[in-house]
Design a protein around this motif. Structure first.
Motif, PDB file in Angstrom:
ATOM      1  N   ILE A 179       0.839  -1.200   0.000  1.00  0.00           N
ATOM      2  CA  ILE A 179       0.000   0.000   0.000  1.00  0.00           C
ATOM      3  C   ILE A 179       0.869   1.242   0.000  1.00  0.00           C
ATOM      4  CG2 ILE A 179      -1.536   1.353   1.467  1.00  0.00           C
ATOM      5  CD1 ILE A 179      -2.906  -1.248   2.223  1.00  0.00           C
ATOM      6  N   GLU A 180       1.862   1.227   0.863  1.00  0.00           N
ATOM      7  CA  GLU A 180       2.703   2.422   0.959  1.00  0.00           C
ATOM      8  C   GLU A 180       3.470   2.660  -0.330  1.00  0.00           C
ATOM      9  OE1 GLU A 180       4.882   1.782   4.551  1.00  0.00           O
ATOM     10  OE2 GLU A 180       3.188   2.412   5.788  1.00  0.00           O
ATOM     11  N   SER A 226       2.584   1.736  -3.390  1.00  0.00           N
ATOM     12  CA  SER A 226       1.725   2.208  -4.483  1.00  0.00           C
ATOM     13  C   SER A 226       1.271   3.648  -4.258  1.00  0.00           C
ATOM     14  CB  SER A 226       0.528   1.273  -4.660  1.00  0.00           C
ATOM     15  OG  SER A 226      -0.132   1.108  -3.445  1.00  0.00           O
ATOM     16  N   VAL A 227       1.079   4.023  -2.980  1.00  0.00           N
ATOM     17  CA  VAL A 227       0.736   5.424  -2.715  1.00  0.00           C
ATOM     18  C   VAL A 227       1.910   6.319  -3.086  1.00  0.00           C
ATOM     19  CG1 VAL A 227       0.252   7.087  -0.895  1.00  0.00           C
ATOM     20  CG2 VAL A 227      -0.980   4.941  -0.956  1.00  0.00           C
ATOM     21  N   LEU A 234       1.854   6.817  -6.720  1.00  0.00           N
ATOM     22  CA  LEU A 234       0.811   7.783  -7.102  1.00  0.00           C
ATOM     23  C   LEU A 234       1.311   9.211  -6.921  1.00  0.00           C
ATOM     24  CD1 LEU A 234      -2.246   8.520  -7.721  1.00  0.00           C
ATOM     25  CD2 LEU A 234      -2.492   8.649  -5.265  1.00  0.00           C
ATOM     26  N   VAL A 235       1.894   9.474  -5.748  1.00  0.00           N
ATOM     27  CA  VAL A 235       2.358  10.832  -5.469  1.00  0.00           C
ATOM     28  C   VAL A 235       3.458  11.222  -6.446  1.00  0.00           C
ATOM     29  CG1 VAL A 235       3.470  12.288  -3.755  1.00  0.00           C
ATOM     30  CG2 VAL A 235       1.684  10.698  -3.060  1.00  0.00           C
ATOM     31  N   LEU A 261       3.981  10.065  -9.482  1.00  0.00           N
ATOM     32  CA  LEU A 261       3.386  10.294 -10.799  1.00  0.00           C
ATOM     33  C   LEU A 261       2.712  11.660 -10.856  1.00  0.00           C
ATOM     34  CD1 LEU A 261       1.700   6.942 -11.893  1.00  0.00           C
ATOM     35  CD2 LEU A 261       3.533   8.175 -13.028  1.00  0.00           C
ATOM     36  N   GLY A 262       1.974  11.977  -9.796  1.00  0.00           N
ATOM     37  CA  GLY A 262       1.279  13.261  -9.767  1.00  0.00           C
ATOM     38  C   GLY A 262       2.262  14.418  -9.843  1.00  0.00           C
ATOM     39  N   LEU A 263       3.347  14.309  -9.066  1.00  0.00           N
ATOM     40  CA  LEU A 263       4.330  15.393  -9.077  1.00  0.00           C
ATOM     41  C   LEU A 263       5.039  15.461 -10.423  1.00  0.00           C
ATOM     42  CD1 LEU A 263       5.803  15.126  -5.483  1.00  0.00           C
ATOM     43  CD2 LEU A 263       4.095  16.705  -6.380  1.00  0.00           C
ATOM     44  N   ALA A 314       3.736  14.674 -13.258  1.00  0.00           N
ATOM     45  CA  ALA A 314       2.792  15.296 -14.194  1.00  0.00           C
ATOM     46  C   ALA A 314       2.783  16.806 -14.009  1.00  0.00           C
ATOM     47  CB  ALA A 314       1.395  14.719 -13.958  1.00  0.00           C
ATOM     48  N   LEU A 315       2.799  17.235 -12.733  1.00  0.00           N
ATOM     49  CA  LEU A 315       2.826  18.675 -12.470  1.00  0.00           C
ATOM     50  C   LEU A 315       4.105  19.284 -13.040  1.00  0.00           C
ATOM     51  CD1 LEU A 315       1.491  19.150  -8.859  1.00  0.00           C
ATOM     52  CD2 LEU A 315       0.555  20.040 -10.981  1.00  0.00           C
TER      53      LEU A 315
END
Lengths: 152, 303, 260
Positions: A6-7, A9-10, A13-14, A16-18, A20-21
């Motif tokens: 879980i940790e 994959s989270v 996610l973070v 990937l988001g950063l 993308a930003l």
């Protein structure tokens, strides 16, 4: 599902988001432009700016050196006052540089083209460009051609 | 009547109306008798304008098993939620261990709840946690314990309900009776002074029911708990309770030891205890006269 | 006539009641936010179920939205011989509008409804009530981690959506329709302003994230504790989030881009 997965994959996610930003900032937008400092601002008066917009490019020989930062109408001179921010890298433009408003392509957006003059003094923050050429308005050109043809 | 007299009259009426609220405040300072753990005084509660309790009084002795019984829909679960401070009464008060539960601040209320266990009708196990984690949950949330100590504690509680071997199962893999036993282990995880059981016997087969009945009795005696039982299963409740309260229509109708209740004079209690279909509690929901109702329908059709 | 007036009044009272409860609930959440610092693991767990599990649908939808956008804008632009501005057209519409809005709508359907259903079901099975009796505050233990996870996820997902969609537009425009790669990117960079466009898009997605998270947890917490009540709460989450996001988008667009 363990806590570890879980940790991880989270974390992905973070990340990937950063990423993308970061892409939106560097690759998509003009943030890179801001990195070169604010540059210096010069102003110019035009009889007609046509469709020039704030943020339109300012170029020298087609190379982008800055952008239009403000446009307003000067009620005392009855002219449009255009302020442009030029990157600090390009601090060599002579004081008698000429500014013209051109159109990219037939229907493209309008931009300011600078043509360097020959003086030794250079443009600095707050300088004014005295030699300007207004935007060409299509109707005026057509009107002129029609009158020329009529006189011939 | 003169104006002044009317004012005076209104004032006395006001005082009368407020009296039951003010009076217990005085009592609040008086030492509560040590053998009463929960004291319910003049409890009024209504939900959406419908009165559920209309001046209920009850006292639950320390160390005993007390059964609150009544037909479905008399607000027995509501009463447990009022004792637990999850709901607020319109009037009256509930003293738990000598403290008015509804006057406690948030932090004090939570501190008090650590000393109360509650077994919900459905078990209310956390569906995303295993049996072990469910029992460990209240401990983990309320205290910081080394993992080893926690494990010992949880296994002890599970052993008490006979489910030490089921520690790795998920709630969805448990039968109704097992789920209730896990919930019971969880309810005693924080070593509370009292446990409230909400319909612990509903929907169980006879064997499981016997297990739960025995467990409630055993836990109460060995752990020195006080148990409050809400139920409408007369036989089972009467078999372990020290004291029964019959609640109907928002009031205590009758109370006493199970033996007393067998011999009670109250017709209503007789009907409830013996499970008679008709009596003071009518078989029929209030309705207009049967014959005229049928005739009315026929007349309407004819017209 | 009088009857319909009375029912209108009852309806209005009901709306105000829910509005008030929703705001008090939000206040309660905001006052319990410190849990995020004291127990970050709870938030990480929810980030997984809210954010990571929504990643695939967001990325796939983004890719397709970007490709469709590339196609449609190309068809329009090529008529004016202006296909080189395709990059900036795609990027502007994504960064300003489609990224935050479509992500918020997908998020409401994928994560918001799941949150409402989960919380509603916990209420129905008395798990929330049970926590209270175990001296555990369900707002802190259940609601706040989910609220914060949803609030954090949405901006991240919106950024991923926009980035993937721009790639999709690039594949179609440059790879398939033959727009010049250099002018695709340079036009984009010339016309997309970081502060005006990208930042405003991020602010939008933050606002949408807040609203979507709030609606989802409130509808779940406020659900009637029956199976029908939970299903209604789930539906309401999706509908209310969609309406709120679209209405807020209109207001925010007016505030942000109104002066041009």
């Amino acid at each position: 599902m363990t806590t570890r997965t879980i940790e991880i994959s989270v974390g992905i996610l973070v990340a990937l988001g950063l990423a993308a930003l970061f892409m939106l900032a560097m690759q998509v937008s003009n943030l890179t432009e801001y990195r070169n400092g604010d540059g210096y601002t010069v102003s110019a008066y035009f009889g007609n700016i046509g469709g020039l917009k704030v943020r339109a490019p300012v170029t020298v020989s087609g190379v982008r050196v800055g952008r239009v930062s403000a446009i307003r109408y000067d009620p005392e001179r009855y002219q449009a006052r255009v302020e442009m921010t030029i990157s600090a890298l390009h601090d060599y433009l002579p004081a008698d540089t000429q500014a013209s408003i051109y159109t990219a392509g037939l229907l493209g957006e309008q931009y300011i083209a600078l043509e360097p003059g020959g003086e030794d003094e250079v443009l600095v923050d707050g300088s004014e460009i005295y030699f300007t050429q207004s935007a060409i308005v299509l109707e005026q050109v057509i009107g002129r051609i029609v009158t020329n043809m009529a006189t011939q | 009547m003169t104006r002044a007299a009317r004012c005076a009259d209104a004032r006395t009426q006001n005082q009368k109306r407020r009296a039951p609220v003010i009076e217990p405040q005085v009592h609040n300072h008086a030492p509560v008798r040590q053998d009463t753990l929960v004291e319910i005084r003049d409890l009024h509660f209504s939900r959406r304008g419908r009165p559920i309790f209309r001046g209920l009084n009850a006292s639950i002795p320390r160390g005993s098993i007390t059964a609150l019984m009544g037909p479905s829909g008399t607000g027995k679960t509501t009463l447990l939620k009022l004792i637990g401070g999850q709901l607020r009464p319109d009037r009256g008060q509930i003293l738990v261990d000598g403290v008015d539960i509804h006057r406690l601040g948030r932090a004090d209320l939570y501190r008090m709840r650590r000393r109360m266990g509650m077994l919900f009708q459905t078990g209310a196990l956390l569906t995303d946690l295993s049996v072990f984690e469910n029992v460990a949950f209240p401990v983990r949330e309320n205290a910081v314990l080394p993992e080893g100590v926690l494990r010992t504690l949880v296994l002890m509680k599970l052993e008490a309900v006979g489910l030490r071997g089921a520690r790795d199962l998920m709630p969805s893999e448990l039968s109704g009776g097992m789920a209730r036993r896990v919930a019971l282990a969880r309810a005693i995880a924080l070593d509370p002074m009292m446990i409230m059981y909400d319909e612990p016997f509903t929907g169980l087969d006879p064997i499981t029911m016997g297990v739960i009945v025995a467990l409630i009795k055993r836990l109460n005696d060995t752990l020195g708990l006080t148990s409050i039982l809400v139920s409408h299963d007369v036989q089972e409740a009467a078999s372990i309770a020290d004291r029964l309260y019959l609640i109907s229509d928002g009031l205590v109708v009758d109370s006493g030891s199970p033996a007393d209740m067998e011999r009670t004079e109250s017709q209503w209690a007789q009907q409830f205890m013996k499970g008679l279909p008709d009596g003071p509690v009518p078989f029929h929901y209030p309705a207009p006269d049967y014959l005229s109702d049928l005739m009315g329908a026929a007349q309407k059709e004819g017209a | 006539m009088l009857g319909s007036l009375a029912s209108l009044g009852r309806w209005a009272l009901g709306v105000f009641e829910r509005l008030g409860r929703g705001h008090l609930f939000l206040l309660n959440i905001l006052m319990s936010l410190h849990v995020v610092v004291t127990r970050p693991r709870l938030v990480i767990r929810e980030l997984y179920s809210v954010g990571v599990l929504s990643l695939l649908i967001i990325a796939v939808s983004g890719l397709f939205v970007g490709m469709v956008l590339g196609y449609q804008l190309y068809i329009t632009l090529v008529r004016f011989g202006a296909e080189e501005v395709l990059g900036s057209a795609v990027a502007l519409s994504l960064v300003r509008e489609l990224g935050p809005v479509v992500t918020a709508l997908l998020f409401a359907g994928r994560a918001g409804s799941a949150l409402s259903a989960e919380i509603g079901l916990m209420k129905t099975t008395e798990q929330l009530s049970g926590m209270e009796m175990m001296a555990v505050d369900p707002i802190k233990r259940v609601i706040v981690p989910r609220f914060v996870a949803a609030f954090i996820s949405l901006p991240l997902l919106a950024a991923i959506f926009s980035a993937v969609a721009i790639m999709g537009g690039y594949f179609i425009g440059v790879g398939l329709l033959g727009v010049d790669s250099g002018s695709f990117w340079s036009q984009m960079q010339a016309n997309v302003d970081f502060y005006e466009d990208v930042m405003n898009g991020i602010i939008k997605s933050l606002v949408f994230g807040f609203v979507a998270a709030w609606i989802a947890v409130f509808e779940g917490y406020d659900a009637v504790p029956t199976s029908e009540g939970v299903s209604r709460a789930t539906t309401r989450t999706v509908v209310h989030t969609a309406l709120a996001v679209l209405a807020l988008d209109f207001i925010l667009t007016g505030l942000m881009f109104g002066d041009i």
